[in-house]
Design a protein around this motif. Structure first.
Motif, mmCIF file in Angstrom:
data_model
loop_
_atom_site.group_PDB
_atom_site.id
_atom_site.type_symbol
_atom_site.label_atom_id
_atom_site.label_comp_id
_atom_site.label_asym_id
_atom_site.label_seq_id
_atom_site.Cartn_x
_atom_site.Cartn_y
_atom_site.Cartn_z
ATOM 1 N N THR A 1 11.346 10.529 3.450
ATOM 2 C CA THR A 1 12.711 10.552 2.916
ATOM 3 C C THR A 1 13.372 9.181 2.957
ATOM 4 O OG1 THR A 1 13.608 11.133 5.098
ATOM 5 C CG2 THR A 1 12.986 12.957 3.638
ATOM 6 N N ALA A 2 12.822 8.265 3.770
ATOM 7 C CA ALA A 2 13.429 6.939 3.895
ATOM 8 C C ALA A 2 12.597 5.836 3.262
ATOM 9 C CB ALA A 2 13.647 6.617 5.382
ATOM 10 N N ALA A 3 11.342 6.131 2.932
ATOM 11 C CA ALA A 3 10.439 5.103 2.405
ATOM 12 C C ALA A 3 10.895 4.604 1.036
ATOM 13 C CB ALA A 3 9.024 5.651 2.320
ATOM 14 N N SER A 4 10.536 3.373 0.734
ATOM 15 C CA SER A 4 10.820 2.764 -0.568
ATOM 16 C C SER A 4 9.496 2.520 -1.298
ATOM 17 C CB SER A 4 11.569 1.445 -0.384
ATOM 18 O OG SER A 4 10.815 0.545 0.402
ATOM 19 N N PRO A 5 9.529 2.256 -2.614
ATOM 20 C CA PRO A 5 8.279 2.001 -3.344
ATOM 21 C C PRO A 5 7.538 0.803 -2.740
ATOM 22 C CG PRO A 5 10.071 2.414 -4.872
ATOM 23 C CD PRO A 5 10.698 2.293 -3.519
ATOM 24 N N ALA A 6 6.214 0.920 -2.686
ATOM 25 C CA ALA A 6 5.395 -0.138 -2.092
ATOM 26 C C ALA A 6 4.899 -1.096 -3.165
ATOM 27 C CB ALA A 6 4.214 0.470 -1.342
ATOM 28 N N ALA A 7 4.867 -2.377 -2.829
ATOM 29 C CA ALA A 7 4.259 -3.381 -3.709
ATOM 30 C C ALA A 7 2.751 -3.340 -3.487
ATOM 31 C CB ALA A 7 4.802 -4.768 -3.387
ATOM 32 N N ALA A 8 1.983 -3.233 -4.569
ATOM 33 C CA ALA A 8 0.538 -3.096 -4.442
ATOM 34 C C ALA A 8 -0.175 -4.038 -5.395
ATOM 35 C CB ALA A 8 0.109 -1.653 -4.719
ATOM 36 N N ALA A 9 -1.434 -4.355 -5.076
ATOM 37 C CA ALA A 9 -2.250 -5.236 -5.908
ATOM 38 C C ALA A 9 -3.707 -4.844 -5.761
ATOM 39 C CB ALA A 9 -2.048 -6.693 -5.513
ATOM 40 N N ALA A 10 -4.506 -5.146 -6.780
ATOM 41 C CA ALA A 10 -5.939 -4.864 -6.732
ATOM 42 C C ALA A 10 -6.647 -5.948 -5.925
ATOM 43 C CB ALA A 10 -6.509 -4.801 -8.143
ATOM 44 N N PRO A 11 -7.771 -5.643 -5.309
ATOM 45 C CA PRO A 11 -8.455 -6.621 -4.456
ATOM 46 C C PRO A 11 -8.880 -7.894 -5.178
ATOM 47 C CG PRO A 11 -9.318 -4.415 -4.087
ATOM 48 C CD PRO A 11 -8.422 -4.325 -5.276
ATOM 49 N N VAL B 1 9.935 -9.384 -2.032
ATOM 50 C CA VAL B 1 8.919 -8.538 -1.423
ATOM 51 C C VAL B 1 8.407 -9.232 -0.167
ATOM 52 C CG1 VAL B 1 6.579 -7.630 -1.705
ATOM 53 C CG2 VAL B 1 8.224 -7.455 -3.575
ATOM 54 N N HIS B 2 8.271 -8.509 0.924
ATOM 55 C CA HIS B 2 7.819 -9.104 2.184
ATOM 56 C C HIS B 2 6.351 -8.816 2.466
ATOM 57 C CE1 HIS B 2 11.908 -10.191 2.993
ATOM 58 N NE2 HIS B 2 12.314 -8.925 2.953
ATOM 59 N N ALA B 3 5.801 -7.778 1.825
ATOM 60 C CA ALA B 3 4.401 -7.434 2.044
ATOM 61 C C ALA B 3 3.865 -6.748 0.798
ATOM 62 C CB ALA B 3 4.249 -6.519 3.255
ATOM 63 N N VAL B 4 2.659 -7.135 0.397
ATOM 64 C CA VAL B 4 1.975 -6.502 -0.733
ATOM 65 C C VAL B 4 0.708 -5.857 -0.189
ATOM 66 C CG1 VAL B 4 0.824 -6.860 -2.937
ATOM 67 C CG2 VAL B 4 2.885 -8.166 -2.391
ATOM 68 N N PHE B 5 0.557 -4.570 -0.435
ATOM 69 C CA PHE B 5 -0.604 -3.846 0.066
ATOM 70 C C PHE B 5 -1.724 -3.894 -0.970
ATOM 71 C CE2 PHE B 5 3.053 -2.044 2.259
ATOM 72 C CZ PHE B 5 2.634 -2.155 3.586
#
Length: 347
Positions: free
Chosen positions: A291-301, A317-321
């Motif tokens: 309920t508190a999470a925000s959209p995650a920044a993601a990238a392909a390997p 953005v502070h972290a990209v998964f």
């Protein structure tokens, strides 16, 4: 000078030119000039004394088919430049006898008028002489037929040809890619480019928009090469610290503090990335993490890690998964990871 060195003198001097493009340009010019001559000859069959195709069309064809991105090869310069220049030549012929002076006035006047009307076209100089040599016996209709008719048919031929060849015509400069990092001192601005052109003091056959697009692409390639075209897989840190979607916000808060990280990957029951959460989202939050999470920044390997710089610098953005094909997080890239790379580049 060796024979091999002399052969190099005949290499194409146009940037981006390929043998394939030159061969196709030759075929395009063949078809364009033939079509222009055929249609013009049919139009002039009742007036046999009328020239059905004028020599400047040969030079216009070189621009239209070989360098279609040139600002001087666009429809208005081709049609307007030829017609206006021929008109200047005819006008000079009506007031001055044919002489060295009248020839110079015709070409000089054509250049001046084409420049003012933003239709500078090199074959226009020849069109001015054609109008001059047509003499006072020709009417002011001459710049329209055959000169204007020839130019219009040739432009239409080039339009059809470039639909097949894959070149954009009329040419529109693609939007330049933004600098990799807007505030970086090595990223040039449009003002820098304009000031450099003014300092050099030369005129180049390329539009400012095209020039900026090329320079931006070169800038991005050079910067990527400087950092060895690092991929996200090479830069990421693993393993990823995750928290289930239905974990309590208090559990997420304890995990953030204990592991001293700014973002946690929120994953579903299948381990897929469902969002991200950090201390800002947890302020005042209650219940479960989802309920508190925000959209995650993601990238392909295998995507370029360079592409993440803009997300860090401008999107905050502070972290990209880094995720696999099933969107399961396999690593994380933070601002600190990129700062370490930049620091190594400064050594």
């Amino acid at each position: 000078m060796s024979a091999f060195a002399r052969l190099k003198l005949f290499r194409p001097i146009l940037a981006g030119a390929t043998l394939r493009d030159r061969l196709f340009a030759a075929l395009g010019a063949l078809a364009g000039i033939a079509l222009t001559a055929l249609i013009s000859a049919v139009a002039a069959r009742h007036t046999p004394e009328l020239i059905w195709i004028v020599p400047p069309m040969g030079a216009s064809a070189v621009l239209l088919f070989a360098v279609p991105a040139s600002p001087m090869a666009q429809p208005w310069p081709v049609i307007g430049g030829n017609v206006i220049s021929a008109l200047v030549g005819v006008a000079i012929a009506h007031v001055l006898p044919l002489s060295a002076l009248s020839a110079g006035l015709a070409v000089g006047g054509a250049i001046a008028l084409m420049s003012i009307l933003r239709c500078l076209h090199p074959p226009g100089g020849a069109a001015a002489l054609v109008g001059l040599f047509a003499g006072a016996s020709s009417s002011y209709f001459f710049p329209l037929v055959p000169v204007g008719l020839n130019a219009a048919i040739l432009v239409a031929s080039a339009y059809l040809y470039h639909r097949v060849s894959g070149h954009a015509f009329p040419h529109v400069a693609p939007a330049p890619a933004a600098a990799p990092l807007a505030p970086a001192p090595f990223a040039f601005s449009r003002a820098d480019m304009d000031a450099t052109l003014a300092e050099i003091g030369e005129t180049y056959d390329i539009s400012p928009g095209d020039l900026e697009t090329v320079l931006r692409a070169v800038e991005r390639r050079a910067l990527a090469r400087a950092y060895h075209a690092i991929t996200c897989r090479e830069l990421m840190t693993e393993p990823v610290i995750t928290v289930p979607v239905f974990a309590s916000v208090e559990e997420a808060r304890r995990l953030l503090v204990a592991r001293d990280v700014r973002r946690l990957a929120v994953v579903d029951d299948a381990g897929r990335l469902a969002g991200a959460i950090g201390l800002p989202e947890l302020v005042g939050a209650q219940g479960v993490v989802v309920t508190a999470a925000s959209p995650a920044a993601a990238a392909a390997p295998d995507s370029p890690a360079m592409d993440l710089l803009r997300r860090f610098a401008q999107d905050r953005v502070h972290a990209v998964f880094v995720v696999d094909t099933d969107r399961r997080p396999i690593g994380v890239i933070t601002e600190a990871d990129w700062l370490a790379v930049l620091a190594r580049g400064l050594k």
